[in-house]
Write a protein that holds these residues in place. Structure first.
Motif, PDB file in Angstrom:
ATOM      1  N   GLY A 147     -19.611  57.096  58.959  1.00  0.00           N
ATOM      2  CA  GLY A 147     -18.549  57.811  59.659  1.00  0.00           C
ATOM      3  C   GLY A 147     -17.181  57.530  59.073  1.00  0.00           C
ATOM      4  O   GLY A 147     -16.348  58.437  58.950  1.00  0.00           O
ATOM      5  N   VAL A 148     -16.951  56.285  58.679  1.00  0.00           N
ATOM      6  CA  VAL A 148     -15.676  55.942  58.041  1.00  0.00           C
ATOM      7  C   VAL A 148     -15.519  56.687  56.723  1.00  0.00           C
ATOM      8  O   VAL A 148     -14.473  57.299  56.447  1.00  0.00           O
ATOM      9  N   ILE A 149     -16.558  56.651  55.901  1.00  0.00           N
ATOM     10  CA  ILE A 149     -16.483  57.318  54.598  1.00  0.00           C
ATOM     11  C   ILE A 149     -16.309  58.817  54.780  1.00  0.00           C
ATOM     12  O   ILE A 149     -15.513  59.450  54.081  1.00  0.00           O
ATOM     13  N   ALA A 150     -17.034  59.407  55.718  1.00  0.00           N
ATOM     14  CA  ALA A 150     -16.929  60.844  55.948  1.00  0.00           C
ATOM     15  C   ALA A 150     -15.522  61.227  56.416  1.00  0.00           C
ATOM     16  O   ALA A 150     -14.981  62.244  55.978  1.00  0.00           O
ATOM     17  N   ALA A 186     -22.596  62.672  59.401  1.00  0.00           N
ATOM     18  CA  ALA A 186     -23.000  61.547  58.545  1.00  0.00           C
ATOM     19  C   ALA A 186     -23.636  60.447  59.380  1.00  0.00           C
ATOM     20  O   ALA A 186     -24.650  59.865  58.982  1.00  0.00           O
ATOM     21  N   GLY A 187     -23.068  60.143  60.546  1.00  0.00           N
ATOM     22  CA  GLY A 187     -23.639  59.123  61.417  1.00  0.00           C
ATOM     23  C   GLY A 187     -25.004  59.522  61.957  1.00  0.00           C
ATOM     24  O   GLY A 187     -25.911  58.696  62.046  1.00  0.00           O
ATOM     25  N   LEU A 188     -25.163  60.794  62.307  1.00  0.00           N
ATOM     26  CA  LEU A 188     -26.447  61.288  62.785  1.00  0.00           C
ATOM     27  C   LEU A 188     -27.528  61.085  61.733  1.00  0.00           C
ATOM     28  O   LEU A 188     -28.625  60.593  62.020  1.00  0.00           O
ATOM     29  N   ARG A 189     -27.211  61.408  60.507  1.00  0.00           N
ATOM     30  CA  ARG A 189     -28.186  61.255  59.426  1.00  0.00           C
ATOM     31  C   ARG A 189     -28.462  59.786  59.109  1.00  0.00           C
ATOM     32  O   ARG A 189     -29.591  59.414  58.811  1.00  0.00           O
TER      33      ARG A 189
END
Length: 141
Positions: free
Chosen positions: A54-57, A67-70
């Protein structure tokens, strides 16, 4: 001169999830050194990996929830595979046990992405909050 084509085979959300999952492995290892720690690789990727994804996204102007879901899905599947391999070498498999593992495995694969989604959002929120405070202080100087 024509520049070489940069082709990414994975969508950004999957790339960030994989990066988050891999980046969380050292943190999971350090957490397992703590006394009475029962952390697992799957759970660590669901929480820490999704947060990092999540931070990178958020930094890359992508959706931190996706991104976190994946990353949560990756953690859930990996944790389930590790459980099946570990239990498969030590347990005797009756029909009841197989039905339970299939049901529980399906539940894990459905719930793990929700944990990843939540921690991905938290990671995106942290990145946006810290980033906005940092740029505000730099602009005020």
């Amino acid at each position: 001169m024509v520049s070489p084509l940069r082709a990414h085979t994975l969508p950004p959300a999957w790339r960030f999830a994989l990066i988050g999952a891999i980046a969380s492995l050292p943190a999971i290892d350090v957490l397992n050194w703590l006394p009475n720690s029962e952390g697992t690789i799957g759970g660590g990727i669901m929480i820490i990996g999704a947060f990092v994804a999540g931070v990178i996204a958020a930094i890359r102007s992508s959706d931190p929830s996706a991104a976190g879901l994946r990353a949560g899905f990756i953690g859930g599947v990996l944790g389930l595979l590790i459980f099946i391999v570990a239990a498969g070498t030590t347990a005797t498999w009756s029909l009841r046990r197989v039905v339970f593992v299939v049901f529980a495995g399906g539940l894990v694969v459905c719930v793990a992405p929700l944990f990843g989604l939540g921690f991905g959002r938290v990671g995106g929120w942290v990145a946006n909050t810290v980033g906005s405070r940092w740029t505000t202080n730099v602009d005020a100087s």
